[in-house]
Design a protein around this motif. Structure first.
Motif, mmCIF file in Angstrom:
data_model
loop_
_atom_site.group_PDB
_atom_site.id
_atom_site.type_symbol
_atom_site.label_atom_id
_atom_site.label_comp_id
_atom_site.label_asym_id
_atom_site.label_seq_id
_atom_site.Cartn_x
_atom_site.Cartn_y
_atom_site.Cartn_z
ATOM 1 N N GLN A 344 1.011 -1.077 0.216
ATOM 2 C CA GLN A 344 -0.257 -0.125 0.064
ATOM 3 C C GLN A 344 1.303 1.434 -0.235
ATOM 4 O OE1 GLN A 344 -2.202 -0.978 3.813
ATOM 5 N NE2 GLN A 344 -3.206 -2.743 2.267
ATOM 6 N N SER A 345 2.090 1.289 -0.191
ATOM 7 C CA SER A 345 3.073 2.186 0.732
ATOM 8 C C SER A 345 3.744 3.395 -0.376
ATOM 9 C CB SER A 345 4.098 2.374 1.285
ATOM 10 O OG SER A 345 4.935 0.987 1.222
ATOM 11 N N GLU A 346 3.889 3.894 -0.602
ATOM 12 C CA GLU A 346 4.132 4.775 -2.090
ATOM 13 C C GLU A 346 5.888 4.714 -1.819
ATOM 14 O OE1 GLU A 346 3.381 9.197 -4.108
ATOM 15 O OE2 GLU A 346 2.123 8.315 -2.455
ATOM 16 N N GLU A 347 6.292 4.288 -3.449
ATOM 17 C CA GLU A 347 7.783 4.701 -2.632
ATOM 18 C C GLU A 347 9.238 5.685 -3.894
ATOM 19 O OE1 GLU A 347 10.467 0.402 -2.094
ATOM 20 O OE2 GLU A 347 11.923 1.492 -3.161
ATOM 21 N N LEU A 348 9.157 6.148 -3.247
ATOM 22 C CA LEU A 348 10.230 7.176 -4.373
ATOM 23 C C LEU A 348 11.869 7.590 -3.909
ATOM 24 C CD1 LEU A 348 7.373 9.522 -3.295
ATOM 25 C CD2 LEU A 348 8.376 9.929 -5.184
ATOM 26 N N THR A 349 12.485 7.330 -4.259
ATOM 27 C CA THR A 349 13.745 7.097 -4.571
ATOM 28 C C THR A 349 14.774 7.545 -5.119
ATOM 29 O OG1 THR A 349 13.142 4.501 -4.008
ATOM 30 C CG2 THR A 349 15.690 4.661 -4.655
ATOM 31 N N GLN A 350 15.625 8.331 -4.955
ATOM 32 C CA GLN A 350 16.892 9.147 -5.794
ATOM 33 C C GLN A 350 18.448 8.828 -5.372
ATOM 34 O OE1 GLN A 350 16.712 13.291 -4.055
ATOM 35 N NE2 GLN A 350 13.994 13.062 -4.245
ATOM 36 N N VAL A 351 18.198 8.205 -6.335
ATOM 37 C CA VAL A 351 19.953 7.727 -6.522
ATOM 38 C C VAL A 351 21.138 8.867 -6.661
ATOM 39 C CG1 VAL A 351 21.480 5.674 -6.811
ATOM 40 C CG2 VAL A 351 19.041 5.543 -6.758
ATOM 41 N N LEU A 359 18.289 8.539 -1.092
ATOM 42 C CA LEU A 359 17.011 8.762 -0.963
ATOM 43 C C LEU A 359 16.595 8.246 -0.854
ATOM 44 C CD1 LEU A 359 16.111 10.879 2.050
ATOM 45 C CD2 LEU A 359 15.675 12.478 -0.297
ATOM 46 N N LYS A 360 15.843 7.551 -0.061
ATOM 47 C CA LYS A 360 14.545 6.536 -0.323
ATOM 48 C C LYS A 360 13.251 7.160 0.759
ATOM 49 C CE LYS A 360 12.850 2.902 0.746
ATOM 50 N NZ LYS A 360 13.545 1.180 0.466
ATOM 51 N N ILE A 361 11.982 7.894 -0.264
ATOM 52 C CA ILE A 361 11.108 8.514 0.367
ATOM 53 C C ILE A 361 9.702 6.964 0.874
ATOM 54 C CG2 ILE A 361 9.144 9.424 1.433
ATOM 55 C CD1 ILE A 361 10.996 12.020 -0.158
ATOM 56 N N LEU A 362 9.475 6.542 1.893
ATOM 57 C CA LEU A 362 8.066 5.687 1.989
ATOM 58 C C LEU A 362 6.647 7.057 2.591
ATOM 59 C CD1 LEU A 362 9.138 2.216 2.791
ATOM 60 C CD2 LEU A 362 8.534 2.605 0.745
ATOM 61 N N LEU A 363 5.726 6.851 1.480
ATOM 62 C CA LEU A 363 4.105 7.403 2.133
ATOM 63 C C LEU A 363 3.268 6.381 1.894
ATOM 64 C CD1 LEU A 363 5.337 10.564 0.277
ATOM 65 C CD2 LEU A 363 5.188 10.199 2.176
ATOM 66 N N LYS A 364 2.438 6.613 2.555
ATOM 67 C CA LYS A 364 1.222 5.949 2.719
ATOM 68 C C LYS A 364 0.048 6.720 2.761
ATOM 69 C CE LYS A 364 0.579 1.136 4.392
ATOM 70 N NZ LYS A 364 0.831 1.160 5.831
ATOM 71 N N ASP A 365 -1.508 7.337 2.593
ATOM 72 C CA ASP A 365 -1.880 8.436 2.978
ATOM 73 C C ASP A 365 -1.119 9.438 2.508
ATOM 74 O OD1 ASP A 365 -3.883 5.906 2.498
ATOM 75 O OD2 ASP A 365 -3.862 5.576 4.783
ATOM 76 N N ASN A 366 -0.622 9.985 1.839
ATOM 77 C CA ASN A 366 0.122 10.407 1.837
ATOM 78 C C ASN A 366 0.479 11.305 3.623
ATOM 79 O OD1 ASN A 366 0.189 11.390 -1.274
ATOM 80 N ND2 ASN A 366 -2.112 12.741 -0.883
ATOM 81 N N GLN A 367 0.777 10.436 4.054
ATOM 82 C CA GLN A 367 2.176 10.511 5.383
ATOM 83 C C GLN A 367 2.747 9.515 5.027
ATOM 84 O OE1 GLN A 367 -1.547 8.625 8.364
ATOM 85 N NE2 GLN A 367 -2.587 10.138 8.058
ATOM 86 N N LEU A 368 3.976 10.380 5.940
ATOM 87 C CA LEU A 368 5.379 9.856 6.008
ATOM 88 C C LEU A 368 5.201 8.424 6.632
ATOM 89 C CD1 LEU A 368 7.947 10.139 5.001
ATOM 90 C CD2 LEU A 368 8.779 11.509 7.538
ATOM 91 N N GLN A 369 5.684 7.060 5.837
ATOM 92 C CA GLN A 369 6.234 5.863 6.840
ATOM 93 C C GLN A 369 7.361 6.349 7.028
ATOM 94 O OE1 GLN A 369 3.043 4.288 7.647
ATOM 95 N NE2 GLN A 369 2.212 5.999 7.159
ATOM 96 N N GLY A 370 8.132 6.164 6.514
ATOM 97 C CA GLY A 370 9.677 6.065 6.463
ATOM 98 C C GLY A 370 10.556 6.793 5.415
ATOM 99 N N ILE A 371 11.604 6.983 6.143
ATOM 100 C CA ILE A 371 12.877 7.702 4.754
ATOM 101 C C ILE A 371 13.586 6.920 5.627
ATOM 102 C CG2 ILE A 371 12.680 9.830 6.677
ATOM 103 C CD1 ILE A 371 13.017 11.356 3.783
#
Lengths: 417, 443
Positions: A344-351, A359-371
């Motif tokens: 269910q999470s959205e993963e955004l990665t910059q390498v 850098l990796k950002i994990l969002l779920k329902d537009n809330q931060l889950q992990g970075i």
């Protein structure tokens, strides 16, 4: 029979925060702290740096004797709980002393796991959990040329790096395919592993040790694939778990650690637990987990103490969020919250491989889950709060993805008004 | 217990700067000798979606999380300065401190290769000095607490002032500083009304206190002081009076005592009206103010006449010392109180304290000090002092004031004010400053 209002077992981060919190609102109640170490309190986190010589054992004392004296706290060193009589609110210490308490906090930490490898228990090896362990390891490292480290968790990795800094040829043996499993994802782990390789540390990943043999001045380790390696020094760093023998006969419930509620209460009356010994609520799901990280031990110690001292400003524990800051060979890896995406999470990665940045950002329902990040400036505390407070990032999502540091700072700053 | 100096940030002033970065450049310069903002330990961040700027800076927390998460004891709270000190020789770069901080106050700096945090420049912060808009300021009033908190509060606890009352703060601060060798007069008004003059046969003070008529406060104090002098006792004759009791009903005795330069410390708490009897207007009530005797209706739109400026009138008596003060600038007040106390040994000393009233002026009780502050910053209530034979001296800059709306908008008593009224008030403020500047020899 000795008597104390508050009895705190353990004088590491959870225990120290607890006595600080109690004294904030209760200046007079008797407080007794029992720690099995003969030394004044220090942090287990500092130990690898004692091994390398970067930190002096005498300069890392978290609270000196005057601190306890000024706050009128009775500090008992070199002794530990061996039994609890919860009906009569009494404990027995190793020394045979007995103490009556009104409220008891168990913050006794965790001990190294010694894996059941044939021959290991007969061999001479090191662990790294106490200051004496660190001093022993440092002394041995002074004469040793080669070292084997079992386990690529935080202690093993820190230990290996610091043995390398001390001039040894180091080999790490790890069962998993990646370093720091559970702390970082495979990409971050591979950056870390590359740094270890290029600094001359041999990494034997996915390798299981089947036998350990003690030789005259060295130790031979045999792997599952039949290869064997020999070194002057063996460090076992395959994890930790709490020692809970003293709970026998009590109604304190345990799984991996002592089960506690969101106020850090155990199932037994007038007994709380916090820090590495406790198994408390998870932030993400409805289960209880072992956290084993320093800032969380501080939080748990604070909550337990506030509940014990009936501090009405107590906010129940919101659940553990994994946080790791890891510095290796001058580089930084930070992971706050979840490091692996779920469906269910959205993963955004910059390498940026050239600059070893990630850098990796994990969002779920537009809330931060992990970075998680490598070699990026990061306010771990700000990210932690964005997760804990479930801050809605909808209106600033693009800015957050592009510039998490500045956007996180602006968001947190705006909440202070 | 120690109070500490601190850096404050007013984003509304910062916004007017349009990314000037002066504070960050100054920090980079003083800490690292470069203009590269990456070295700055203070960060001004653009607000989200066009809102006010935000700040990332170490708050030097009272119960800091960073020190608790530090395994190496590199971070410690300095009990003397309040600054969280960082010792490079102990730091192991583990970054655990950054986990505790939710202010962006300590972060690993890739350029420096270690964490960096604000150290307040040993009490002389470069960022504050560089800030051209006054958005950053260095607040040193903690020193007052450190200096004064051992003195006894000479009013009893439990006075029944309204929530957020500025007068109660003024009374307690003033008498505590003036000390126990005092005889106090509190003519009818909020101050005796809240119980300071006493009840059930006991007084509300720990010094002799009396309740003169509105008309004779200064003359009674003059006589008492003379009698104490005859007895050879050095006693401060002190009045805590409202603006009505001083400037309207009690003016003839006040003027007489000032003219005779009697040895009196006369403190006026000016809340612009008779606030304890139901918020009637006084001569000090400002133009346009709603009160129960200057209502807002189809014809009348609040007070139709301008306020008289009692402090300037008193200055023209050429008595020993005259000053205005505000509780938003408490260090300034303490300095003036010291001077006034010394002057009252020689003759008549007069302190006029602007005292916005949450109950009568219709603003939230949490906003008292902010209303005080904006009164000064808009030049509505300029801070100045005058010593006999000298020139008037401004003690807070009157240059670049905020528009007067910034002050009026905070209080319900001006809610109805029209454009024309607003313009009139602004003109009044400008004119008053012009007059004061003439006395200061600045025109």
């Amino acid at each position: 029979m000795n008597s104390t209002h508050y009895l705190i077992a353990g004088a590491s981060h959870a225990g120290l925060e607890a006595i600080h919190r109690i004294r904030l609102i209760d200046e007079t109640a008797t407080i007794t702290v029992v720690t099995r170490d003969a030394r004044l309190p220090y942090s287990p986190t500092i130990l690898p740096y004692v091994v390398s010589g970067q930190s002096d054992p005498d300069r890392v004392v978290l609270r000196n004797a005057d601190y306890f004296k000024n706050l009128n706290i009775n500090l008992i060193t070199g002794d530990e709980l061996v039994a609890i009589d919860e009906a009569n609110k009494q404990v027995t210490l190793q020394s045979g002393d007995q103490w009556h308490y009104e409220k008891l906090l168990l913050a006794t930490g965790a001990d190294p796991i010694i894996p059941p490898i044939p021959g290991l228990s007969e061999a001479s090896f090191h662990v790294l959990r106490t200051m004496q362990d660190a001093i022993n390891l440092r002394t041995h490292a002074g004469s040793a040329k080669t070292a084997i480290v079992l386990g690529a968790g935080l202690i093993g990795m820190h230990g290996a790096e610091n043995l390398r800094h001390a001039g040894l040829d180091v080999t790490i043996v790890e069962m998993c395919d990646q370093v720091l499993p559970g702390y970082f994802d495979t990409r971050a782990a591979s950056v870390i592993q590359t740094a270890f390789n290029s600094n001359g540390i041999t990494m034997l990943m996915g390798s299981r040790v089947v036998k350990v043999e003690q030789q005259a001045q060295s130790c031979q380790v045999t792997l599952e694939n039949g290869n064997s390696i020999t070194a002057d020094l063996l460090l076992v760093a395959t994890g930790v778990k709490p020692k809970l023998d003293y709970l026998k006969g009590t109604s304190v419930q345990v799984e991996e650690g002592i089960l506690v509620d969101r106020n850090m209460r155990t199932d037994a009356p007038a007994i709380w637990a916090a820090g590495d010994v406790a198994q408390a609520a998870d932030f993400y799901q409805d289960k209880k987990v072992m956290m084993g990280i320093l800032p969380d031990a501080v939080t748990q110690g604070a909550i337990a103490a506030m509940d014990m001292s009936e501090d009405y400003t107590l906010q129940p524990y919101t659940g553990g969020v994994p946080i790791n800051t890891y510095t290796f060979f001058g580089q930084q890896a930070i992971s706050v919250g979840q490091c692996m995406a779920d469906d269910q999470s959205e993963e955004l990665t910059q390498v940026d491989d050239d600059n070893h940045r990630y850098l990796k950002i994990l969002l779920k329902d537009n809330q931060l889950q992990g970075i998680s990040s490598i070699n990026e400036e990061m306010d771990a505390g700000v990210m932690w709060q964005l997760i804990l407070r479930k801050i809605d990032l909808t209106s600033v999502k693009d800015a957050f993805i592009a510039r998490p540091l500045e956007t996180g700072r602006a968001l947190m700053s705006s909440t202070w008004r | 217990m120690t109070a500490y100096n601190t850096i404050t940030f007013d984003p509304s002033r910062c916004k007017s700067c349009n990314d000037c970065d002066a504070c960050m450049t100054a920090c980079s310069q003083i800490k690292s000798g470069t203009d590269d903002l990456l070295y700055s330990r203070i960060k001004i961040i653009a607000g989200m979606n066009g809102s006010l700027p935000e700040l990332a800076l170490c708050r030097q927390c009272g119960d800091p999380e960073c020190t608790k998460s530090c395994p190496s004891t590199a971070l410690t709270k300095n009990e003397q300065t309040g600054v969280i000190d960082w010792d490079k020789s102990l730091c192991i770069d583990c970054l655990l401190c950054t986990v505790g901080c939710t202010y962006g106050g300590i972060t690993y700096n890739m350029t420096l290769n270690h964490v960096a945090k604000c150290d307040m420049c040993d009490g002389d912060p470069a960022c504050v000095k560089a800030c051209p808009s006054g958005a950053l300021s260095y607040v040193t009033s903690a020193g007052i607490f450190n200096d004064q908190h051992d003195r006894e509060d000479l009013f009893v606890p439990g006075l029944s002032a309204c929530q957020g009352c500025n007068s109660e703060m003024i009374m307690r601060h003033s008498l505590r500083k003036v000390g126990p060798d005092t005889v106090l007069a509190t003519p009818p008004g909020c101050i005796p009304g809240m119980g300071s003059v006493g009840f059930n046969g006991t007084t509300g003070t720990k010094v002799p206190v009396f309740h003169p008529l509105l008309t004779n406060t200064a003359s009674m104090l003059a006589g008492l002081k003379k009698q104490y002098n005859r007895m050879g006792r050095n006693v401060t004759a002190m009045a805590l009076a409202g603006d009505g009791g001083a400037g309207d009903v009690g003016f003839q005795s006040l003027s007489g005592a000032a003219e005779r330069n009697d040895q009196i410390l006369f403190i006026v708490v000016d809340n612009e009206g008779y606030m304890n009897t139901g918020m009637q207007a006084s001569g000090s009530t400002s133009y346009g103010s709603w009160t129960t005797t200057t209502p807002v209706g189809s014809e009348m739109k609040g007070k139709r006449t301008n306020q008289k400026n009692l402090a300037m009138i008193m200055m023209n008596h050429n008595c020993e010392y005259v000053a205005t003060a505000s509780t938003a600038f408490v260090e300034d007040y303490y300095e003036k109180l010291d001077k006034a106390l010394a002057a009252s040994e020689r003759g008549f000393a007069y302190l006029h304290i602007y005292s916005p009233c949450p109950t009568g002026w219709r603003f939230p009780s949490s906003q008292t000090i902010e209303v005080c502050r904006k009164g000064v910053e808009t030049n509505f209530a300029p801070l100045w002092e005058y010593e006999r034979g000298g020139e008037l001296r401004f003690t807070h800059s009157i240059d670049d004031p905020l528009p007067v709306e910034a002050y009026l908008n905070l209080s319900g008593k001006y809610r109805h004010v029209s454009e024309e009224q607003l313009q009139h008030i602004q003109e009044q403020v400008n004119e008053r400053v012009k007059t004061l500047k003439r006395f200061a020899g600045l025109n």
